[in-house]
Design a protein around this motif. Structure first.
Motif, mmCIF file in Angstrom:
data_model
loop_
_atom_site.group_PDB
_atom_site.id
_atom_site.type_symbol
_atom_site.label_atom_id
_atom_site.label_comp_id
_atom_site.label_asym_id
_atom_site.label_seq_id
_atom_site.Cartn_x
_atom_site.Cartn_y
_atom_site.Cartn_z
ATOM 1 N N VAL A 22 0.847 -1.195 0.000
ATOM 2 C CA VAL A 22 0.000 0.000 0.000
ATOM 3 C C VAL A 22 0.878 1.239 0.000
ATOM 4 N N HIS A 23 0.324 2.318 -0.516
ATOM 5 C CA HIS A 23 0.999 3.623 -0.543
ATOM 6 C C HIS A 23 0.028 4.614 0.083
ATOM 7 N N VAL A 24 0.427 5.247 1.186
ATOM 8 C CA VAL A 24 -0.486 6.054 1.992
ATOM 9 C C VAL A 24 0.053 7.465 2.179
ATOM 10 N N PHE A 25 -0.853 8.432 2.145
ATOM 11 C CA PHE A 25 -0.557 9.821 2.501
ATOM 12 C C PHE A 25 -1.300 10.159 3.793
ATOM 13 N N ALA A 26 -0.609 10.844 4.717
ATOM 14 C CA ALA A 26 -1.258 11.355 5.938
ATOM 15 C C ALA A 26 -0.943 12.838 6.070
ATOM 16 N N PRO A 27 -1.943 13.633 6.453
ATOM 17 C CA PRO A 27 -1.775 15.092 6.425
ATOM 18 C C PRO A 27 -1.062 15.683 7.626
ATOM 19 N N ALA A 28 -0.435 16.811 7.371
ATOM 20 C CA ALA A 28 0.092 17.654 8.445
ATOM 21 C C ALA A 28 -1.068 18.248 9.230
ATOM 22 N N THR A 29 -0.765 18.781 10.387
ATOM 23 C CA THR A 29 -1.805 19.331 11.256
ATOM 24 C C THR A 29 -1.337 20.619 11.926
ATOM 25 N N VAL A 30 -2.313 21.387 12.353
ATOM 26 C CA VAL A 30 -2.072 22.564 13.191
ATOM 27 C C VAL A 30 -2.670 22.262 14.556
ATOM 28 N N ALA A 31 -1.836 22.196 15.569
ATOM 29 C CA ALA A 31 -2.302 21.908 16.922
ATOM 30 C C ALA A 31 -2.471 23.188 17.723
ATOM 31 N N ASN A 32 -3.305 23.103 18.734
ATOM 32 C CA ASN A 32 -3.595 24.169 19.709
ATOM 33 C C ASN A 32 -4.622 25.176 19.203
ATOM 34 N N MET A 33 -4.538 25.551 17.931
ATOM 35 C CA MET A 33 -5.464 26.550 17.377
ATOM 36 C C MET A 33 -5.490 27.800 18.254
ATOM 37 N N VAL A 34 -4.330 28.203 18.706
ATOM 38 C CA VAL A 34 -4.039 29.381 19.517
ATOM 39 C C VAL A 34 -4.440 29.168 20.976
ATOM 40 N N CYS A 35 -5.746 29.110 21.273
ATOM 41 C CA CYS A 35 -6.167 29.090 22.677
ATOM 42 C C CYS A 35 -6.338 27.681 23.237
ATOM 43 N N GLY A 36 -6.312 26.641 22.388
ATOM 44 C CA GLY A 36 -6.627 25.290 22.846
ATOM 45 C C GLY A 36 -5.409 24.410 23.019
ATOM 46 N N PHE A 37 -4.491 24.816 23.894
ATOM 47 C CA PHE A 37 -3.244 24.080 24.102
ATOM 48 C C PHE A 37 -3.520 22.618 24.444
ATOM 49 N N VAL A 39 -5.478 20.491 23.311
ATOM 50 C CA VAL A 39 -6.833 19.936 23.206
ATOM 51 C C VAL A 39 -7.483 20.162 21.839
ATOM 52 N N LEU A 40 -6.969 21.091 21.034
ATOM 53 C CA LEU A 40 -7.557 21.376 19.730
ATOM 54 C C LEU A 40 -6.539 21.178 18.612
ATOM 55 N N GLY A 41 -7.024 20.772 17.440
ATOM 56 C CA GLY A 41 -6.155 20.638 16.279
ATOM 57 C C GLY A 41 -6.976 20.395 15.029
ATOM 58 N N PHE A 42 -6.380 20.674 13.866
ATOM 59 C CA PHE A 42 -7.065 20.395 12.606
ATOM 60 C C PHE A 42 -6.059 19.935 11.555
ATOM 61 N N ALA A 43 -6.584 19.250 10.546
ATOM 62 C CA ALA A 43 -5.748 18.666 9.492
ATOM 63 C C ALA A 43 -5.697 19.584 8.275
ATOM 64 N N LEU A 44 -4.550 19.562 7.604
ATOM 65 C CA LEU A 44 -4.325 20.351 6.397
ATOM 66 C C LEU A 44 -4.384 19.456 5.154
ATOM 67 N N ASN A 45 -4.629 20.065 4.008
ATOM 68 C CA ASN A 45 -4.554 19.313 2.752
ATOM 69 C C ASN A 45 -3.110 19.072 2.338
ATOM 70 N N ALA A 162 -4.764 12.999 16.328
ATOM 71 C CA ALA A 162 -6.209 12.836 16.169
ATOM 72 C C ALA A 162 -6.722 13.474 14.877
ATOM 73 N N PRO A 163 -6.428 14.754 14.605
ATOM 74 C CA PRO A 163 -6.905 15.307 13.331
ATOM 75 C C PRO A 163 -6.236 14.677 12.119
ATOM 76 N N SER A 164 -4.959 14.295 12.230
ATOM 77 C CA SER A 164 -4.300 13.651 11.100
ATOM 78 C C SER A 164 -4.960 12.322 10.769
ATOM 79 N N ILE A 319 -9.686 23.008 5.390
ATOM 80 C CA ILE A 319 -9.562 22.009 6.448
ATOM 81 C C ILE A 319 -9.728 20.631 5.815
ATOM 82 N N ASN A 320 -8.753 19.773 6.004
ATOM 83 C CA ASN A 320 -8.790 18.420 5.441
ATOM 84 C C ASN A 320 -9.701 17.545 6.298
#
Length: 332
Positions: A22-37, A39-45, A162-164, A319-320
């Motif tokens: 198999v050949h797999v891609f997994a996305p980068a992420t932005v963690a914290n989202m400023v105020c959510g140290f 506990v928060l994060g989101f995935a990028l394309n 988690a977001p990745s 947002i991915n």
């Protein structure tokens, strides 16, 4: 909203289809989202990491090639986050009879603040799960990804993995038991990410954080986290923006990032909803209400860094919501 993580055990599917590679891609992420140290994060394309995994005649888990790391990552299976997580996965599902060979292709800088180790780990776990016919759900893979983060940076947090792994924007409500909540993604929300070529080691950035905080600061932070979550649920972009304020972590970590406050000023003037540090830095990010605005912000911030003699990478992404995916139709 119910947790998106539930313990359901190994799926008993007699008709699972295993693969040879198999050949797999997994996305980068932005963690914290400023105020959510932590506990928060989101995935990028983009960016992200890729793993090519093949079944092998020899038993065990083997790293056969790593590119894009400048020789910085360990090749020993037990010390590399990708292979170590795969080993734990195989032990858990009682398939230590399986031999696999792993190629890891780093598509983003190590120590960028974009979840580099998380993307690699998630790609490896998604690959081995797919290779063996998906015996576990994505949610059931999450504890193994958290173990990989602990190996990588000494702290088993989930705000990158988690977001990745699950895609979208995630809230880590708790760890005992693990409780991860999917948050809504407003349709017009885009992000600008800039990675300045400066070194901010994750371990060092974490050690600078205060062990105790004033109650008045904690109250401000709680209000901002709640405001940000409420803004995501209601697609209230102005509420999202004014909630992206950090009085606990950013004042300390910003010291390590050259030109941080000037980058923030320029981004906000260019139309950003909010601006802050991605993970532990040095990458910075801004939310915007359109792709065009996010593109303009990226250009303005990179131009300023170039004027200061600092090279950088820039990315513009929605947002991915997909998370890791199998790459089809390419030679492996």
């Amino acid at each position: 909203m119910e947790s998106i993580y539930t313990t359901t055990g190994i799926k008993a599917e007699a008709d699972r289809i295993e693969k040879d590679s198999v050949h797999v891609f997994a996305p980068a992420t932005v963690a914290n989202m400023v105020c959510g140290f932590d506990v928060l994060g989101f995935a990028l394309n983009e960016p992200g990491d890729e793993v090519i995994m093949c079944k092998a005649d020899r038993q065990g888990v083997h790293i056969v090639n790593i590119t894009g790391d400048d020789g910085r990552l360990p090749r020993e299976a037990a010390k590399n986050t990708v292979s170590a997580s795969v080993m734990s996965f195989l032990q858990y599902i009682d398939r230590t009879d399986v031999g696999v060979e792993i190629e890891l292709h780093k598509q983003m800088p190590i120590g960028s603040g974009l979840g580099s180790s998380a993307a690699s780990t998630v790609a490896g776990l998604f690959a081995i799960n797919t290779l063996l016919g998906s015996p576990l759900s994505r949610q059931e893979l999450l504890p193994f990804a958290i173990q990989g983060e602990e190996l990588a940076c000494g702290h088993g947090h989930a705000d990158n993995v988690a977001p990745s792994l699950l895609g979208g924007i995630t809230l880590i409500r708790g760890y005992d038991p693990l409780d991860v909540v999917a948050l809504p993604v407003p349709s017009e929300l885009y992000t600008s990410v800039v990675f300045p070529y400066v070194d901010v080691p994750t371990r060092d950035a974490r050690q600078m954080i205060r062990a105790k905080v004033a109650l008045k600061d904690a109250v401000i932070q709680w209000g901002n986290i709640a405001g940000l979550v409420a803004g995501l649920f209601t697609s209230d972009y102005h509420l999202i923006g004014r909630s992206m304020q950090d009085v606990l972590i950013e004042p300390t970590r910003a010291i390590l990032i050259p030109e941080f406050y000037e980058m923030r000023r320029l981004a906000m003037e260019a139309g950003a909803l909010g601006f802050g540090i991605s993970g532990s830095g040095p990458s910075v990010f801004a939310f915007a209400q359109s792709k065009d605005i996010a593109t303009h912000i990226t250009s303005v911030v990179q131009a300023h860094l170039a004027g200061q003699g600092i090279d950088s990478n820039g990315y513009v992404s929605g947002i991915n919501t997909e998370g890791p995916k199998e790459i089809q139709g390419r030679e492996e």
